[in-house]
Design a protein around this motif. Structure first.
Motif, PDB file in Angstrom:
ATOM      1  N   ASP A   2       0.826  -1.193   0.000  1.00 23.74           N
ATOM      2  CA  ASP A   2       0.000   0.000   0.000  1.00 23.74           C
ATOM      3  C   ASP A   2       0.869   1.255   0.000  1.00 23.74           C
ATOM      4  OD1 ASP A   2      -2.320   1.364  -0.052  1.00 23.74           O
ATOM      5  OD2 ASP A   2      -2.765   1.179   2.073  1.00 23.74           O
ATOM      6  N   LYS A   3       0.422   2.260  -0.746  1.00 22.98           N
ATOM      7  CA  LYS A   3       1.183   3.499  -0.811  1.00 22.98           C
ATOM      8  C   LYS A   3       1.067   4.265   0.506  1.00 22.98           C
ATOM      9  CE  LYS A   3       0.624   4.108  -5.804  1.00 22.98           C
ATOM     10  NZ  LYS A   3       0.114   4.988  -6.878  1.00 22.98           N
ATOM     11  N   PRO A   4       2.132   4.975   0.919  1.00 18.12           N
ATOM     12  CA  PRO A   4       2.058   5.775   2.144  1.00 18.12           C
ATOM     13  C   PRO A   4       1.105   6.955   1.956  1.00 18.12           C
ATOM     14  CG  PRO A   4       4.113   6.206   0.981  1.00 18.12           C
ATOM     15  CD  PRO A   4       3.462   5.054   0.267  1.00 18.12           C
ATOM     16  N   SER A   5       0.543   7.420   3.055  1.00 15.67           N
ATOM     17  CA  SER A   5      -0.389   8.544   2.990  1.00 15.67           C
ATOM     18  C   SER A   5       0.357   9.858   2.829  1.00 15.67           C
ATOM     19  CB  SER A   5      -1.247   8.583   4.258  1.00 15.67           C
ATOM     20  OG  SER A   5      -0.436   8.807   5.394  1.00 15.67           O
ATOM     21  N   SER A   8      -1.306  12.184   7.864  1.00 17.49           N
ATOM     22  CA  SER A   8      -1.921  11.359   8.900  1.00 17.49           C
ATOM     23  C   SER A   8      -2.177  12.221  10.124  1.00 17.49           C
ATOM     24  CB  SER A   8      -1.030  10.168   9.259  1.00 17.49           C
ATOM     25  OG  SER A   8       0.187  10.614   9.839  1.00 17.49           O
ATOM     26  N   LYS A  58       3.586  13.427   5.252  1.00 18.30           N
ATOM     27  CA  LYS A  58       4.581  12.440   4.803  1.00 18.30           C
ATOM     28  C   LYS A  58       5.450  11.960   5.972  1.00 18.30           C
ATOM     29  CE  LYS A  58       4.736  13.755  -0.059  1.00 18.30           C
ATOM     30  NZ  LYS A  58       4.087  12.497  -0.517  1.00 18.30           N
ATOM     31  N   GLY A  59       4.797  11.753   7.110  1.00 13.98           N
ATOM     32  CA  GLY A  59       5.465  11.230   8.299  1.00 13.98           C
ATOM     33  C   GLY A  59       6.191  12.244   9.146  1.00 13.98           C
ATOM     34  N   SER A 230      -6.070   8.865   7.596  1.00 17.59           N
ATOM     35  CA  SER A 230      -4.993   9.020   6.613  1.00 17.59           C
ATOM     36  C   SER A 230      -5.584   9.642   5.359  1.00 17.59           C
ATOM     37  CB  SER A 230      -4.359   7.675   6.262  1.00 17.59           C
ATOM     38  OG  SER A 230      -3.731   7.093   7.374  1.00 17.59           O
ATOM     39  N   MET A 232      -4.841  10.245   1.533  1.00 18.42           N
ATOM     40  CA  MET A 232      -3.962   9.705   0.523  1.00 18.42           C
ATOM     41  C   MET A 232      -3.659  10.765  -0.531  1.00 18.42           C
ATOM     42  SD  MET A 232      -3.896   6.981   2.156  1.00 18.42           S
ATOM     43  CE  MET A 232      -2.754   6.010   1.149  1.00 18.42           C
ATOM     44  N   ASN A 233      -2.640  10.513  -1.338  1.00 19.22           N
ATOM     45  CA  ASN A 233      -2.306  11.429  -2.429  1.00 19.22           C
ATOM     46  C   ASN A 233      -3.474  11.543  -3.401  1.00 19.22           C
ATOM     47  OD1 ASN A 233       0.455  12.203  -1.807  1.00 19.22           O
ATOM     48  ND2 ASN A 233       0.992  10.068  -2.203  1.00 19.22           N
TER      49      ASN A 233
END
Length: 243
Positions: A2-5, A8, A58-59, A230, A232-233
């Motif tokens: 799964d792609k990162p969000s 978050s 992005k974290g 989250s 998402m892009n």
């Protein structure tokens, strides 16, 4: 994998005041490739206040931008993809207290964020008291509710389920292109609201077409507990594209 969000956070104490509105008033705000959605033949705008906590892009947690209020005015749409309907929301305006948040959301997601002075207060003894305030022309606008501490899942097919169960955001880029993004979160539990007060300068904030709806008593008010979320892009939906 799964792609990162993109983003978050935790969304906390979502106070939702829902107002009936005539469908034609929403048409000019409707993004391409979507249809305005309804529940039991009624069309809604919702004035929603909530708190972002532990926000990361992005974290990365940015100083002074991880915890903040948001108040938005939104309505409900659906988009057909692979013969299935995605249920989503469109924001008329989203108010936050930080200019950097406004810049990122408006630039990358083509939303309509606005920066204003804001504050909030929560109390839980013996009942829940939730208030969000934002400044308009040096006066406080506010959403204020007293809710029961007990909470339960929204009933299937209920108004609460219709208002809360939306997992897509749509923003109008132009008459041909729409920005679409997914918001992932579990179903929220609902606190019944026993008392509600609000003040909103609808004409100043959203324009005269929303005055009648937002100067009327809400059709319903409830408090959702919130959760981790989250965002998402986003992607672009274009005219004549294979959607």
């Amino acid at each position: 994998m799964d792609k990162p969000s993109f983003l978050s956070a935790y969304w906390v104490n979502l106070l939702m005041a829902n107002f009936y509105i005539d469908k034609p008033l929403l048409e000019k705000y409707k993004p391409a490739h979507t249809e305005i959605d309804s529940w039991n033949g009624n069309y809604y705008v919702s004035l929603v206040g909530f708190l972002f906590k532990d926000t990361r892009v992005k974290g990365i947690r940015f100083p002074f931008h991880s915890n903040f209020e948001e108040v938005n005015l939104r309505f409900y749409v659906k988009h057909k993809h692979n013969n299935e309907w995605k249920r989503g929301v469109v924001f008329i305006k989203e108010i936050v207290p930080r200019r950097l948040i406004t810049f990122i959301a408006n630039t990358l997601y083509k939303e309509n964020y606005e920066t204003r002075k804001m504050t909030h207060s929560f109390s839980t003894d013996p009942e829940m008291i939730v208030e969000y305030k934002w400044e308009v022309n040096k006066e406080w606008n506010f959403l204020n509710a007293i809710a029961h501490p007990e909470k339960k899942a929204a009933a299937i097919g209920s108004e609460e389920e219709f208002i809360t169960e939306h997992y897509w955001g749509y923003a109008k880029v132009n008459n041909r292109i729409t920005s679409e993004y997914e918001v992932r979160h579990p179903s929220w539990l609902i606190h019944p609201v026993s008392s509600f007060r609000f003040k909103c300068d609808a004409k100043e904030l959203y324009g005269p077409e929303f005055e009648e709806a937002l100067n009327s008593p809400p059709a319903s008010v409830f408090l959702a507990d919130g959760s981790a979320i989250s965002v998402m892009n986003n992607r672009k939906l274009k005219l004549h594209a294979d959607l």
